[in-house]
Structure formats: structure tokens, C-alpha cells
Design a protein around this motif. Structure first.
Motif, short mmCIF file in Angstrom:
data_model
loop_
_atom_site.label_atom_id
_atom_site.label_comp_id
_atom_site.label_asym_id
_atom_site.label_seq_id
_atom_site.Cartn_x
_atom_site.Cartn_y
_atom_site.Cartn_z
N GLU A 179 0.81 -1.21 0.00
CA GLU A 179 0.00 0.00 0.00
C GLU A 179 0.85 1.26 0.00
N SER A 180 1.97 1.24 0.73
CA SER A 180 2.81 2.45 0.80
C SER A 180 3.52 2.74 -0.52
N ARG A 219 1.20 4.36 -3.17
CA ARG A 219 0.91 5.78 -3.01
C ARG A 219 1.87 6.67 -3.80
N THR A 220 3.08 6.19 -4.04
CA THR A 220 4.10 7.01 -4.71
C THR A 220 4.43 6.56 -6.13
N THR A 256 3.10 4.35 -9.82
CA THR A 256 1.97 3.85 -10.59
C THR A 256 2.28 2.46 -11.13
#
Length: 114
Positions: free
Chosen positions: A27-28, A31-32, A34
Motif C-alpha cells: 500500500e505504501s 501511493r508514490t 503507478t
């Protein structure tokens, strides 16, 4: 997911140094970065099914539980360093055989007489 549970992203910082960032959950990193697909052809079976991210090369195995991703610049730099670092070869020094007679001819070819 597979056994690889740490996502390591290696890029270059503004000053040209290598920057390493570890993500301990999917998940982390989502976030940054694609996701553009999944790896389905790796020879390392633990990497199959791992995400492929836009702008990063990888996944690359690193240790037991780390999937490494590199920016194209870092990948090129690391590949060039790996290719130029040749292992040093040791040369054996041959010592003359102490038991061989000194006056014996060494593999001389003799022309046949007619």
C-alpha cells in the motif's frame, strides 16, 4: 503476494548520490508509484506476480525478502560497474621439475632421413 515483502526503490538524488528507500507494504509503494502491470516471466519464482511500476526497472531479487526496483539511470550505472569489475585472475608460477634431467631434449622434432 509472494514471499518478497520489502520493496526497495533505488534512485539518484539531486546531488548524484544513490538514494535507497524501503517500503514495507504494498500500500505504501502504491501511493508514490503507478503500477503498470505484473511480472509474469521472471526466472525467480518469488518475483512472479510482483508489480511492475512506471519509470522503474524491476523487480530484481535482492536477498530473501526484498524486491528491488531501480531508476533507468541507476540500472545503467550499476550494470556498467558490474561489467567493468572483472575478477582478478591469479597466475600460477611454474617451477621446473626437480626430477627431470637437465640435459634431456625437450620435445625436439627430428626430420626423417631418406
Amino acid at each position: 503476494m509472494s514471499k518478497k515483502d520489502v520493496f526497495r526503490v533505488v534512485t539518484r538524488a539531486e546531488d548524484g548520490s544513490i538514494r535507497i528507500r524501503d517500503f514495507h507494504s504494498a500500500e505504501s509503494i502504491f501511493r508514490t508509484h503507478t503500477q503498470i502491470g505484473i511480472d509474469d516471466s521472471s526466472t525467480d519464482l518469488d518475483l512472479r506476480g510482483m508489480p511492475v511500476f512506471r519509470g522503474l526497472i524491476g523487480p530484481i531479487p535482492e536477498g530473501k525478502n526484498i524486491a528491488r526496483y531501480e531508476s533507468p539511470e541507476v540500472f545503467e550505472l550499476m550494470t556498467k560497474e558490474w561489467a567493468t569489475n572483472k575478477p582478478r585472475r591469479r597466475r600460477r608460477t611454474s617451477k621446473p621439475d626437480a626430477d627431470a634431467p637437465m640435459d634431456a631434449p625437450a620435445n625436439e622434432w627430428v626430420a626423417p632421413s631418406n
